[in-house]
Write an enzyme that holds these catalytic residues in place. Structure first.
Site, PDB file in Angstrom:
ATOM      1  N   ILE A  20      -0.004  -0.116   6.437  1.00 12.06           N
ATOM      2  CA  ILE A  20      -0.529   1.144   6.982  1.00 12.06           C
ATOM      3  C   ILE A  20       0.540   1.849   7.812  1.00 12.06           C
ATOM      4  CG2 ILE A  20      -2.311   2.176   8.452  1.00 12.06           C
ATOM      5  CD1 ILE A  20      -3.382   0.988   5.790  1.00 12.06           C
ATOM      6  N   GLY A  42      -9.264  -2.668  11.610  1.00  9.65           N
ATOM      7  CA  GLY A  42      -9.361  -4.115  11.770  1.00  9.65           C
ATOM      8  C   GLY A  42      -9.747  -4.536  13.172  1.00  9.65           C
ATOM      9  N   SER A  74     -12.107   1.638   9.030  1.00  8.78           N
ATOM     10  CA  SER A  74     -11.439   0.969   7.909  1.00  8.78           C
ATOM     11  C   SER A  74     -11.407   1.851   6.664  1.00  8.78           C
ATOM     12  CB  SER A  74     -12.180  -0.325   7.576  1.00  8.78           C
ATOM     13  OG  SER A  74     -13.381  -0.006   6.883  1.00  8.78           O
ATOM     14  N   CYS A  75     -10.652   1.403   5.685  1.00  7.89           N
ATOM     15  CA  CYS A  75     -10.537   2.150   4.431  1.00  7.89           C
ATOM     16  C   CYS A  75     -11.894   2.345   3.767  1.00  7.89           C
ATOM     17  CB  CYS A  75      -9.581   1.438   3.490  1.00  7.89           C
ATOM     18  SG  CYS A  75      -9.810  -0.359   3.448  1.00  7.89           S
ATOM     19  N   ASN A  76     -12.715   1.288   3.726  1.00  4.38           N
ATOM     20  CA  ASN A  76     -14.037   1.409   3.112  1.00  4.38           C
ATOM     21  C   ASN A  76     -14.944   2.345   3.918  1.00  4.38           C
ATOM     22  OD1 ASN A  76     -14.211  -0.264   0.687  1.00  4.38           O
ATOM     23  ND2 ASN A  76     -13.718  -1.974   2.046  1.00  4.38           N
ATOM     24  N   ARG A 101     -10.843  -5.053  -3.114  1.00  3.02           N
ATOM     25  CA  ARG A 101      -9.624  -5.687  -3.639  1.00  3.02           C
ATOM     26  C   ARG A 101      -9.375  -6.985  -2.853  1.00  3.02           C
ATOM     27  NH1 ARG A 101      -8.341  -5.942   0.955  1.00  3.02           N
ATOM     28  NH2 ARG A 101      -6.844  -4.767   2.173  1.00  3.02           N
ATOM     29  N   HIS A 104     -20.015  -3.306   6.736  1.00  2.00           N
ATOM     30  CA  HIS A 104     -19.545  -1.938   6.487  1.00  2.00           C
ATOM     31  C   HIS A 104     -20.586  -0.890   6.876  1.00  2.00           C
ATOM     32  CE1 HIS A 104     -17.352  -4.674   3.765  1.00  2.00           C
ATOM     33  NE2 HIS A 104     -16.327  -3.944   4.139  1.00  2.00           N
ATOM     34  N   HIS A 150     -10.450  -0.377  -3.823  1.00  2.00           N
ATOM     35  CA  HIS A 150     -11.846  -0.800  -3.703  1.00  2.00           C
ATOM     36  C   HIS A 150     -12.695   0.091  -4.606  1.00  2.00           C
ATOM     37  CE1 HIS A 150     -10.804  -3.042  -0.076  1.00  2.00           C
ATOM     38  NE2 HIS A 150     -10.453  -1.954   0.565  1.00  2.00           N
ATOM     39  N   GLN A 155      -7.060   1.526  -0.619  1.00  2.35           N
ATOM     40  CA  GLN A 155      -7.132   0.908   0.709  1.00  2.35           C
ATOM     41  C   GLN A 155      -5.872   1.119   1.540  1.00  2.35           C
ATOM     42  OE1 GLN A 155      -6.600  -0.777  -2.107  1.00  2.35           O
ATOM     43  NE2 GLN A 155      -4.907  -2.184  -1.745  1.00  2.35           N
TER      44      GLN A 155
HETATM   45  P1  NAD Z   1       0.282  -5.517   7.679  1.00  2.00           P
HETATM   46  O1  NAD Z   1       0.260  -6.970   7.880  1.00  2.00           O
HETATM   47  O2  NAD Z   1       0.695  -4.973   6.350  1.00  2.00           O
HETATM   48  O3  NAD Z   1       1.260  -4.839   8.739  1.00  2.00           O
HETATM   49  C1  NAD Z   1       1.240  -5.172  10.102  1.00  2.00           C
HETATM   50  C2  NAD Z   1       2.635  -5.021  10.677  1.00  2.00           C
HETATM   51  O4  NAD Z   1       2.580  -5.307  12.071  1.00  2.00           O
HETATM   52  C3  NAD Z   1       3.638  -5.983  10.069  1.00  2.00           C
HETATM   53  O5  NAD Z   1       4.821  -5.266   9.801  1.00  2.00           O
HETATM   54  C4  NAD Z   1       3.866  -7.023  11.154  1.00  2.00           C
HETATM   55  O6  NAD Z   1       5.185  -7.512  11.124  1.00  2.00           O
HETATM   56  C5  NAD Z   1       3.640  -6.200  12.399  1.00  2.00           C
HETATM   57  N1  NAD Z   1       3.266  -7.009  13.578  1.00  2.00           N
HETATM   58  C6  NAD Z   1       2.966  -8.317  13.648  1.00  2.00           C
HETATM   59  N2  NAD Z   1       2.696  -8.669  14.915  1.00  2.00           N
HETATM   60  C7  NAD Z   1       2.808  -7.557  15.660  1.00  2.00           C
HETATM   61  C8  NAD Z   1       2.657  -7.280  17.033  1.00  2.00           C
HETATM   62  N3  NAD Z   1       2.331  -8.234  17.925  1.00  2.00           N
HETATM   63  N4  NAD Z   1       2.832  -6.010  17.455  1.00  2.00           N
HETATM   64  C9  NAD Z   1       3.152  -5.040  16.584  1.00  2.00           C
HETATM   65  N5  NAD Z   1       3.311  -5.253  15.267  1.00  2.00           N
HETATM   66  C10 NAD Z   1       3.159  -6.503  14.814  1.00  2.00           C
HETATM   67  O7  NAD Z   1      -1.156  -4.985   8.101  1.00  2.00           O
HETATM   68  P2  NAD Z   1      -1.889  -3.678   7.567  1.00  2.00           P
HETATM   69  O8  NAD Z   1      -2.537  -3.991   6.262  1.00  2.00           O
HETATM   70  O9  NAD Z   1      -0.975  -2.524   7.650  1.00  2.00           O
HETATM   71  O10 NAD Z   1      -3.079  -3.561   8.612  1.00  2.00           O
HETATM   72  C11 NAD Z   1      -2.889  -2.956   9.873  1.00  2.00           C
HETATM   73  C12 NAD Z   1      -4.229  -2.527  10.409  1.00  2.00           C
HETATM   74  O11 NAD Z   1      -4.774  -1.550   9.522  1.00  2.00           O
HETATM   75  C13 NAD Z   1      -5.285  -3.628  10.511  1.00  2.00           C
HETATM   76  O12 NAD Z   1      -6.144  -3.341  11.602  1.00  2.00           O
HETATM   77  C14 NAD Z   1      -6.049  -3.483   9.218  1.00  2.00           C
HETATM   78  O13 NAD Z   1      -7.359  -4.007   9.296  1.00  2.00           O
HETATM   79  C15 NAD Z   1      -6.053  -1.988   9.075  1.00  2.00           C
HETATM   80  N6  NAD Z   1      -6.247  -1.493   7.719  1.00  2.00           N
HETATM   81  C16 NAD Z   1      -5.624  -2.108   6.671  1.00  2.00           C
HETATM   82  C17 NAD Z   1      -5.849  -1.637   5.397  1.00  2.00           C
HETATM   83  C18 NAD Z   1      -5.223  -2.281   4.200  1.00  2.00           C
HETATM   84  O14 NAD Z   1      -5.817  -2.258   3.142  1.00  2.00           O
HETATM   85  N7  NAD Z   1      -4.076  -2.878   4.300  1.00  2.00           N
HETATM   86  C19 NAD Z   1      -6.671  -0.520   5.185  1.00  2.00           C
HETATM   87  C20 NAD Z   1      -7.233   0.120   6.289  1.00  2.00           C
HETATM   88  C21 NAD Z   1      -7.022  -0.391   7.551  1.00  2.00           C
END
Ligand code: NAD
Length: 354
Positions: free
Chosen positions: A12, A110, A138-140, A167, A193, A219, A300
């Site tokens: 993200i 998240g 969230s995405c959903n 997914r 959700h 999704h 997503q």
């Molecule tokens: P991700 O794991 O792809 O990316 C997270 C990043 O944060 C990584 O680069 C990691 O190295 C870094 N990180 C680790 N520890 C950290 C810390 N202490 N401080 C700062 N950065 C740190 O995760 P994501 O999929 O991008 O998800 C991020 C948020 O977005 C979550 O809350 C998730 O629920 C939400 N989200 C994800 C999606 C999806 O499908 N991936 C969709 C919507 C929302």
């Protein structure tokens, strides 16, 4: 100029960084990484200033030959808004740091709703004033809020029931697979959700059930809404066609699933093949009595990205929501309009007077 930092340059975070950097009224001050991996290199190659997310890991970046300009505290002191894109649950741990630096924050879906002053969706959230923090749902939940808000405004929603086929993992999440199953997740009904939609649209009666499938693309939502009104199928199609962050997939486009959708987005030149819009199969939209049925897909990795841009503007300015959405849409070129659309003249499965 709104000065913005991204804490967590992952799935993200990297997309939000690009979207923020493209906004004429925003400056991307920098992004953080927790470790000096390929993502850190990619950020540098894009010209983004890099900061260590965790102080005592700064030396590891230098050792790996990845140049950083500081640590998270330095970034927080240099920005008007920080967008937390750390893994789910880490935002809660980061919150005291943001508060200690008095830096307004946008969190992701998240995190629990209680982390922020309010949950946010640009289309469906009511007016927000004087918030110091927002959580982009969230995405959903984003996909459902965008769909249910106009339906409720136009016809009233008596009850919405949605089955979400989620997914199993993002393409980069190799540790989540391979799997060879379709798993109720959670097996309890309703899933979380529906209550999350109520964080945005508290009045809507919605139940959700969710499964996890061995795919990485998108999704899929199977939606059934019992409306209070009795619109025609054509009227609902036109209502949804008028929503800028909903894309009605024309029947004759030959798009039959997430694979062809992502292919289409890539062919159009979308960065990373991203689909910021909900993608609704136009021919699936059908009304029988007061019951509306449709299928939609949400990408997503992408649908929350424009919402983050609008959340930043909401925290930092008095720009009205509609104007913010219009600006974000224009800069990112959101609002797919297929040349293959027949403008709603496709077969209408239910007679107009039904
Ligand atoms: P991700 O794991 O792809 O990316 C997270 C990043 O944060 C990584 O680069 C990691 O190295 C870094 N990180 C680790 N520890 C950290 C810390 N202490 N401080 C700062 N950065 C740190 O995760 P994501 O999929 O991008 O998800 C991020 C948020 O977005 C979550 O809350 C998730 O629920 C939400 N989200 C994800 C999606 C999806 O499908 N991936 C969709 C919507 C929302």
């Amino acid at each position: 100029m709104i000065r913005v930092g991204i804490n967590g340059y992952g799935t993200i975070g990297k997309r939000v960084a690009d979207a923020v950097a493209a906004q004429p009224d925003m400056e991307l001050v920098g992004v953080t990484k927790a470790s000096p991996d390929y993502g850190a290199e990619a950020a540098l190659r894009r010209g983004y200033d890099l900061y260590a997310a965790i102080d005592d890991r700064a030396a590891a970046f230098e050792d790996a030959g990845i140049v950083i300009v500081g640590t998270l505290g330095d970034l927080l002191d240099a920005v008007d808004v920080i967008v937390d894109c750390a893994p789910a649950g880490i935002g809660e741990r980061n919150r005291p740091t943001y508060e200690a630096h008095d830096t307004p924050a946008v969190y992701q879906g998240g995190e629990d709703a209680a982390i922020a002053d309010g949950s946010f969706n640009a289309r469906a959230s009511g007016e927000i004033r004087d918030a110091d923090s927002l959580r982009v749902v969230s995405c959903n939940t984003t996909g459902l809020s965008r769909l249910l808000a106009p339906l409720d405004e136009a016809y009233g929603i008596e009850k919405a029931r949605v089955t979400l086929v989620r997914r199993g993992g993002d393409p980069s999440e190799t540790d989540r697979g391979p799997i060879n199953d379709v798993v109720p997740d959670p097996a309890t009904v309703p899933s979380h959700h529906g209550p999350d939609v109520n964080a945005i649209l508290p009045e809507i009666n919605v139940d959700t059930a969710a499964l996890k499938a061995p795919v990485t693309g998108m999704h899929t939502h199977s939606v059934n809404v019992t409306l209070e009104g009795k619109p025609t199928t054509s009227a609902v199609r036109e209502l949804l066609r008028g929503e800028t962050r909903l894309f009605l997939i024309p029947e004759r486009a030959g798009i039959d699933g997430a694979g062809t959708l992502k292919d289409y987005a890539s062919d159009l030149g979308r960065p990373r093949g991203d689909l910021w819009e909900n993608c609704v199969w136009e021919e699936s939209i059908s009304v029988e009595g007061r019951d509306l049925y449709l299928f939609q897909n949400v990408h997503q990795e992408a649908d929350v990205v424009p919402e983050n841009v609008d959340a930043v503007r909401t925290l930092a300015t008095d720009v009205p929501r509609e104007e913010s959405v219009a600006r974000t849409n224009e800069v990112l070129d959101i609002g797919l309009d297929s040349l293959l659309s027949d403008g709603g003249t496709a077969r209408d499965q239910v007679a107009a007077d039904d």
